[in-house]
Design an enzyme around this catalytic site. Structure first.
Site, mmCIF file in Angstrom:
data_model
loop_
_atom_site.group_PDB
_atom_site.id
_atom_site.type_symbol
_atom_site.label_atom_id
_atom_site.label_comp_id
_atom_site.label_asym_id
_atom_site.label_seq_id
_atom_site.Cartn_x
_atom_site.Cartn_y
_atom_site.Cartn_z
ATOM 1 N N CYS A 188 -64.557 -26.316 12.444
ATOM 2 C CA CYS A 188 -63.121 -26.011 12.402
ATOM 3 C C CYS A 188 -62.568 -25.714 13.792
ATOM 4 O O CYS A 188 -61.420 -26.057 14.085
ATOM 5 C CB CYS A 188 -62.863 -24.858 11.445
ATOM 6 S SG CYS A 188 -63.214 -25.312 9.720
ATOM 7 N N HIS A 239 -62.962 -26.767 4.281
ATOM 8 C CA HIS A 239 -62.655 -25.406 4.732
ATOM 9 C C HIS A 239 -61.145 -25.244 4.787
ATOM 10 O O HIS A 239 -60.399 -26.219 5.000
ATOM 11 C CB HIS A 239 -63.241 -25.159 6.113
ATOM 12 C CG HIS A 239 -64.726 -25.080 6.135
ATOM 13 N ND1 HIS A 239 -65.415 -24.575 7.210
ATOM 14 C CD2 HIS A 239 -65.674 -25.438 5.218
ATOM 15 C CE1 HIS A 239 -66.719 -24.625 6.966
ATOM 16 N NE2 HIS A 239 -66.887 -25.146 5.771
ATOM 17 N N CYS A 285 -65.644 -21.731 12.064
ATOM 18 C CA CYS A 285 -66.960 -22.274 12.373
ATOM 19 C C CYS A 285 -66.805 -23.327 13.470
ATOM 20 O O CYS A 285 -65.688 -23.665 13.878
ATOM 21 C CB CYS A 285 -67.582 -22.881 11.119
ATOM 22 S SG CYS A 285 -66.780 -24.402 10.558
ATOM 23 N N GLU A 344 -59.234 -24.126 7.050
ATOM 24 C CA GLU A 344 -58.649 -24.595 8.305
ATOM 25 C C GLU A 344 -58.440 -26.099 8.298
ATOM 26 O O GLU A 344 -57.382 -26.594 8.699
ATOM 27 C CB GLU A 344 -59.546 -24.244 9.506
ATOM 28 C CG GLU A 344 -59.824 -22.789 9.688
ATOM 29 C CD GLU A 344 -61.137 -22.353 9.050
ATOM 30 O OE1 GLU A 344 -61.368 -22.634 7.851
ATOM 31 O OE2 GLU A 344 -61.932 -21.713 9.746
#
Length: 143
Positions: A80, A47, A77, A49
């Site tokens: 993260c 991801h 999410c 992040e």
């Protein structure tokens, strides 16, 4: 947030879900930037992040990012959000809310749990419409 939106647009152009993230230091200087790379890396943890946080720690030479802000175009999410806590960022700023998979204001609400050892300040809805539009356009083109 503009830089995070640029990263999200670049991710979409690569066929990735358009999420971008940026980490800035306490003075606002850019430490790292990234867009989703889940498809390219074939890694569900790639991801934006996670990539930006890892790059930021390399940039500062420390495992923690105290004083730093994580800017992301979509509500992080649970994975993260927990990472932001473990990296000890001071602030998380996000654009679009994610009622389905978000882990900050929705779902797991990671920072509100007693098991969360470090809860950063959270600011949601920053340039929300621009971030949400990128996601709507991306998924509309695939349906």
């Amino acid at each position: 947030m503009q830089t995070a939106l640029e990263e999200a647009r670049a991710a979409a152009a690569r066929g990735e879900v358009p999420v971008g993230a940026v980490v800035t230091d306490a003075r606002g200087a850019l430490l790292a930037r990234a867009g989703n790379e889940v498809e390219a890396r074939r890694d569900p943890s790639a991801h934006a992040e996670m990539l930006a946080l890892r790059a930021a720690t390399r940039a500062v030479g420390d495992k923690h990012l105290e004083g730093a802000t994580l800017w992301v175009t979509l509500e992080p999410c649970a994975m993260c959000a927990q990472a932001a806590s473990l990296f000890r960022v001071t602030r998380v700023v996000f654009g679009a809310y994610d009622p389905k998979s978000g882990g900050v204001e929705h779902g797991a609400q990671v920072f509100r749990r007693p098991q969360c050892h470090h809860a950063p300040e959270v600011v949601g809805g920053v340039q929300e419409e621009a971030a949400a539009a990128l996601l709507r356009e991306f998924f509309a083109a695939r349906r």
